[in-house]
Design a protein around this motif. Structure first.
Motif, PDB file in Angstrom:
ATOM      1  N   TRP A  33       0.825  -1.200   0.000  1.00  0.00           N
ATOM      2  CA  TRP A  33       0.000   0.000   0.000  1.00  0.00           C
ATOM      3  C   TRP A  33       0.857   1.245   0.000  1.00  0.00           C
ATOM      4  O   TRP A  33       0.579   2.209  -0.674  1.00  0.00           O
ATOM      5  CB  TRP A  33      -0.897   0.009   1.233  1.00  0.00           C
ATOM      6  CG  TRP A  33      -2.145  -0.783   1.089  1.00  0.00           C
ATOM      7  CD1 TRP A  33      -2.324  -1.920   0.364  1.00  0.00           C
ATOM      8  CD2 TRP A  33      -3.391  -0.506   1.697  1.00  0.00           C
ATOM      9  NE1 TRP A  33      -3.595  -2.380   0.496  1.00  0.00           N
ATOM     10  CE2 TRP A  33      -4.276  -1.521   1.323  1.00  0.00           C
ATOM     11  CE3 TRP A  33      -3.838   0.474   2.548  1.00  0.00           C
ATOM     12  CZ2 TRP A  33      -5.590  -1.563   1.741  1.00  0.00           C
ATOM     13  CZ3 TRP A  33      -5.147   0.433   2.980  1.00  0.00           C
ATOM     14  CH2 TRP A  33      -6.009  -0.575   2.568  1.00  0.00           C
ATOM     15  N   VAL A  34       1.895   1.223   0.799  1.00  0.00           N
ATOM     16  CA  VAL A  34       2.758   2.388   0.969  1.00  0.00           C
ATOM     17  C   VAL A  34       4.204   1.936   0.826  1.00  0.00           C
ATOM     18  O   VAL A  34       4.587   0.895   1.354  1.00  0.00           O
ATOM     19  CB  VAL A  34       2.564   3.021   2.371  1.00  0.00           C
ATOM     20  CG1 VAL A  34       3.485   4.199   2.569  1.00  0.00           C
ATOM     21  CG2 VAL A  34       1.124   3.424   2.591  1.00  0.00           C
ATOM     22  N   SER A  35       4.988   2.704   0.116  1.00  0.00           N
ATOM     23  CA  SER A  35       6.413   2.407   0.041  1.00  0.00           C
ATOM     24  C   SER A  35       7.195   3.699   0.230  1.00  0.00           C
ATOM     25  O   SER A  35       6.734   4.784  -0.137  1.00  0.00           O
ATOM     26  CB  SER A  35       6.768   1.757  -1.297  1.00  0.00           C
ATOM     27  OG  SER A  35       6.556   2.668  -2.346  1.00  0.00           O
ATOM     28  N   SER A  36       8.348   3.564   0.836  1.00  0.00           N
ATOM     29  CA  SER A  36       9.206   4.727   1.028  1.00  0.00           C
ATOM     30  C   SER A  36      10.652   4.294   0.879  1.00  0.00           C
ATOM     31  O   SER A  36      11.005   3.132   1.086  1.00  0.00           O
ATOM     32  CB  SER A  36       8.969   5.367   2.397  1.00  0.00           C
ATOM     33  OG  SER A  36       9.371   4.492   3.418  1.00  0.00           O
ATOM     34  N   GLN A  37      11.479   5.264   0.532  1.00  0.00           N
ATOM     35  CA  GLN A  37      12.886   4.998   0.351  1.00  0.00           C
ATOM     36  C   GLN A  37      13.674   6.092   1.070  1.00  0.00           C
ATOM     37  O   GLN A  37      13.450   7.272   0.838  1.00  0.00           O
ATOM     38  CB  GLN A  37      13.221   4.979  -1.135  1.00  0.00           C
ATOM     39  CG  GLN A  37      14.535   4.368  -1.457  1.00  0.00           C
ATOM     40  CD  GLN A  37      14.683   4.168  -2.954  1.00  0.00           C
ATOM     41  OE1 GLN A  37      14.270   5.009  -3.729  1.00  0.00           O
ATOM     42  NE2 GLN A  37      15.265   3.045  -3.338  1.00  0.00           N
ATOM     43  N   VAL A  38      14.561   5.668   1.949  1.00  0.00           N
ATOM     44  CA  VAL A  38      15.372   6.596   2.732  1.00  0.00           C
ATOM     45  C   VAL A  38      16.825   6.408   2.309  1.00  0.00           C
ATOM     46  O   VAL A  38      17.328   5.284   2.280  1.00  0.00           O
ATOM     47  CB  VAL A  38      15.215   6.328   4.249  1.00  0.00           C
ATOM     48  CG1 VAL A  38      16.082   7.281   5.043  1.00  0.00           C
ATOM     49  CG2 VAL A  38      13.768   6.427   4.658  1.00  0.00           C
ATOM     50  N   ILE A  49      17.546   2.536   2.408  1.00  0.00           N
ATOM     51  CA  ILE A  49      16.587   1.657   3.090  1.00  0.00           C
ATOM     52  C   ILE A  49      15.253   1.795   2.386  1.00  0.00           C
ATOM     53  O   ILE A  49      14.744   2.899   2.211  1.00  0.00           O
ATOM     54  CB  ILE A  49      16.447   2.030   4.572  1.00  0.00           C
ATOM     55  CG1 ILE A  49      17.797   1.919   5.277  1.00  0.00           C
ATOM     56  CG2 ILE A  49      15.407   1.141   5.247  1.00  0.00           C
ATOM     57  CD1 ILE A  49      17.789   2.458   6.676  1.00  0.00           C
ATOM     58  N   THR A  50      14.684   0.672   1.974  1.00  0.00           N
ATOM     59  CA  THR A  50      13.391   0.656   1.297  1.00  0.00           C
ATOM     60  C   THR A  50      12.380  -0.053   2.188  1.00  0.00           C
ATOM     61  O   THR A  50      12.569  -1.214   2.556  1.00  0.00           O
ATOM     62  CB  THR A  50      13.491  -0.070  -0.054  1.00  0.00           C
ATOM     63  OG1 THR A  50      14.509   0.549  -0.835  1.00  0.00           O
ATOM     64  CG2 THR A  50      12.178   0.001  -0.802  1.00  0.00           C
ATOM     65  N   LEU A  51      11.306   0.645   2.524  1.00  0.00           N
ATOM     66  CA  LEU A  51      10.215   0.078   3.321  1.00  0.00           C
ATOM     67  C   LEU A  51       8.974  -0.044   2.459  1.00  0.00           C
ATOM     68  O   LEU A  51       8.623   0.894   1.728  1.00  0.00           O
ATOM     69  CB  LEU A  51       9.899   0.969   4.514  1.00  0.00           C
ATOM     70  CG  LEU A  51      10.941   1.060   5.605  1.00  0.00           C
ATOM     71  CD1 LEU A  51      10.574   2.167   6.571  1.00  0.00           C
ATOM     72  CD2 LEU A  51      11.047  -0.256   6.326  1.00  0.00           C
ATOM     73  N   LYS A  52       8.301  -1.177   2.548  1.00  0.00           N
ATOM     74  CA  LYS A  52       7.042  -1.402   1.829  1.00  0.00           C
ATOM     75  C   LYS A  52       6.025  -1.939   2.821  1.00  0.00           C
ATOM     76  O   LYS A  52       6.235  -2.983   3.436  1.00  0.00           O
ATOM     77  CB  LYS A  52       7.231  -2.393   0.686  1.00  0.00           C
ATOM     78  CG  LYS A  52       8.179  -1.889  -0.376  1.00  0.00           C
ATOM     79  CD  LYS A  52       8.404  -2.911  -1.459  1.00  0.00           C
ATOM     80  CE  LYS A  52       9.415  -2.383  -2.447  1.00  0.00           C
ATOM     81  NZ  LYS A  52       9.760  -3.380  -3.456  1.00  0.00           N
ATOM     82  N   TYR A  53       4.935  -1.190   2.990  1.00  0.00           N
ATOM     83  CA  TYR A  53       3.880  -1.569   3.928  1.00  0.00           C
ATOM     84  C   TYR A  53       2.659  -2.056   3.161  1.00  0.00           C
ATOM     85  O   TYR A  53       2.218  -1.411   2.214  1.00  0.00           O
ATOM     86  CB  TYR A  53       3.436  -0.377   4.779  1.00  0.00           C
ATOM     87  CG  TYR A  53       4.359  -0.028   5.905  1.00  0.00           C
ATOM     88  CD1 TYR A  53       4.260  -0.685   7.119  1.00  0.00           C
ATOM     89  CD2 TYR A  53       5.314   0.961   5.764  1.00  0.00           C
ATOM     90  CE1 TYR A  53       5.101  -0.365   8.165  1.00  0.00           C
ATOM     91  CE2 TYR A  53       6.156   1.287   6.799  1.00  0.00           C
ATOM     92  CZ  TYR A  53       6.042   0.621   7.999  1.00  0.00           C
ATOM     93  OH  TYR A  53       6.874   0.943   9.020  1.00  0.00           O
TER      94      TYR A  53
END
Length: 137
Positions: A33-38, A49-53
């Motif tokens: 649903w949500v992804s972010s990349q730091v 760092i890649t987060l995928k929720y």
């Protein structure tokens, strides 16, 4: 047998209800649903760092210095939520999606029945037709 106009109206309502049922199933099954990349940029080291929720689970990947990858870790979203506010929002989202799934299924059943039958079948009287179609919408 109902008139052609009423049959086509109920048939289009049936198609709408079935399409909303399919959309809700896809929403519940979507893993991301949500992804972010730091990105951390320092002299001598770069870390991404890649987060995928998703609704139920998520993944975290770390890339260090141009191609070195730390193993992907999977976590449960409900366990990762620490405070009561986001946890309640997640539970409310799931509850509303399940309610919408059930109402669209019920509404599609009634509209399919009413497309081919005469007299028209309702649940909770004439107000029920508007109630279930509004909930489905």
């Amino acid at each position: 047998m109902p008139s052609r106009k009423k049959s086509s109206m109920f048939a289009s309502a049936f198609c709408t209800c079935v399409s909303s049922f399919v959309v809700i199933c896809v929403v519940l099954a979507t893993p991301q649903w949500v992804s972010s990349q730091v990105r951390y940029l320092r002299t001598g080291s770069n870390v991404t760092i890649t987060l995928k929720y998703g609704l139920f689970s998520g993944t975290c990947e770390q890339f260090v210095d141009a191609g070195l990858q730390v193993s992907k870790s999977t976590f449960q979203v409900a366990d990762a939520l620490s405070s009561a506010g986001p946890r309640a929002l997640n539970v409310a989202t799931i509850a509303v999606l399940v309610l919408a799934l059930l109402s669209s299924l019920l509404s599609s059943g009634f509209t399919c029945t009413n497309a081919v039958s005469n007299p028209y079948q309702t649940f909770l009287g004439p107000v029920g037709v508007y109630t279930w179609n509004s909930l489905c919408g």
